[in-house]
Design an enzyme around this catalytic site. Structure first.
Site, mmCIF file in Angstrom:
data_model
loop_
_atom_site.group_PDB
_atom_site.id
_atom_site.type_symbol
_atom_site.label_atom_id
_atom_site.label_comp_id
_atom_site.label_asym_id
_atom_site.label_seq_id
_atom_site.Cartn_x
_atom_site.Cartn_y
_atom_site.Cartn_z
ATOM 1 N N GLU A 263 97.163 71.060 -29.687
ATOM 2 C CA GLU A 263 97.139 71.977 -28.545
ATOM 3 C C GLU A 263 95.706 72.371 -28.235
ATOM 4 O OE1 GLU A 263 99.707 75.337 -29.092
ATOM 5 O OE2 GLU A 263 101.489 74.122 -29.413
ATOM 6 N N HIS A 284 103.140 76.160 -24.634
ATOM 7 C CA HIS A 284 103.143 77.235 -25.629
ATOM 8 C C HIS A 284 103.233 78.609 -24.958
ATOM 9 C CE1 HIS A 284 101.829 78.107 -30.021
ATOM 10 N NE2 HIS A 284 102.617 79.074 -29.580
#
Length: 311
Positions: A263, A284
């Site tokens: 990420e 997220h």
């Protein structure tokens, strides 16, 4: 001398007003992507507030000799070296419970969208198509089994919401005693039993050595054919390539993935999901809504203030 607080990721700025004039606040969400500048800012800092991207490790702590507390805007602590913090006498305070409702609504919403399979039809209808036949074959969650991997506070709240939709609940949670009240109306299962039983599998575990790739190709092959999977837990718990393969072959009927091994997810990492049907990908944000951000920010500021004002 004013106590200095560094905020390296986004926060609801109104919450910072609670610090008052006795504190020097340095709010710069760009610091998360500039480690050298963050270290310079931390040289005289008493507190650091982070989300999930700022790596709080021993190297960073060495640059912050005055640091007393790390406030976490959320609950996951994988980016914070708790042993190093303990060694340096730095208290870690997560915003426990503040974003629970947002995650619950994400899980329930994703589950309904994946099962019904009708909410991407606007383009067809606007183009003059009328796909009642194929879209009328969507499913329902009523009467199905929601399987929870992990039965912490968020999973328990998801369970409560799912029961209101007429689902039955089963869970794998080896760290709760059999007499824990969390098992009320929840069927305890081993992991393999849960995989075979669940129509919807929702993950609620931290990323640890024991949970890394917990849902791999072997686990996916044991899931009920036509089940759907939802991961709002942590990237790395699911083998992403194996999940993509299970979707392409039709072994799974759908998936919602909010967290990823890498990420932010770049184009190269995202390519593994190319061509997967009935797939929802989000960056997220399951626990990030405007109300949740306000709650998380307020709780985090209160947590940090409690430590800094505790004489």
């Amino acid at each position: 001398m004013a106590k200095k607080v560094i905020v390296s990721e986004f926060i609801a700025e109104a919450a910072l007003e609670a610090f008052g004039p006795a504190f020097e606040i340095r709010y710069d969400p760009a610091l998360v992507d500039d480690p050298e500048r963050l270290r310079l800012e931390l040289a005289q800092a008493d507190a650091l507030i982070v989300r999930n991207r700022t790596r709080v490790d021993l190297d960073l702590l060495k640059a912050a000799p005055r640091l007393r507390v790390v406030g976490r805007l959320g609950v996951g602590l994988e980016n914070i070296d708790l042993d190093a913090c303990a060694e340096k006498g730095v208290v870690v305070r997560p915003a426990t419970g503040a974003n629970t409702q947002s995650v619950v609504e994400y899980v329930i919403g994703a589950m309904l969208v994946l099962r019904r399979g009708v909410f991407a039809s606007s383009g067809n209808v606007l183009a003059g198509d009328w796909p009642r036949g194929p879209l009328g074959r969507g499913g329902e969650v009523h009467g199905q089994v929601l399987g929870l991997v992990g039965l912490g506070a968020i999973a328990q709240a998801v369970s409560k919401a799912a029961r209101a939709l007429g689902m039955s609940i089963a869970a794998f949670e080896p760290y709760l005693t059999p007499t824990d009240p969390a098992w009320s109306d929840v069927r305890p299962c081993g992991l393999e039993e849960l995989l075979a039983l669940a129509d919807v599998l929702s993950l609620h575990v931290p990323l640890t050595q024991s949970t890394r790739n917990l849902i791999d190709a072997a686990a996916l092959s044991k899931m009920k054919p036509g089940a759907v999977l939802i991961n709002t837990a942590r990237g790395g718990v699911v083998d992403e390539a194996a999940l993509a393969a299970a979707l392409r072959t039709g072994r799974l009927a759908g998936a919602a993935v909010d967290v990823f091994t890498a990420e932010p997810l770049d184009a190269a990492a995202a390519a593994v999901f190319k061509g997967c049907p009935n797939l929802i990908l989000t960056p997220h944000i399951a626990g990030v809504t405007e109300p949740a951000n306000a709650r998380v920010s307020q709780v985090t500021v209160e947590n940090v203030l409690q430590v800094l004002t505790d004489d």
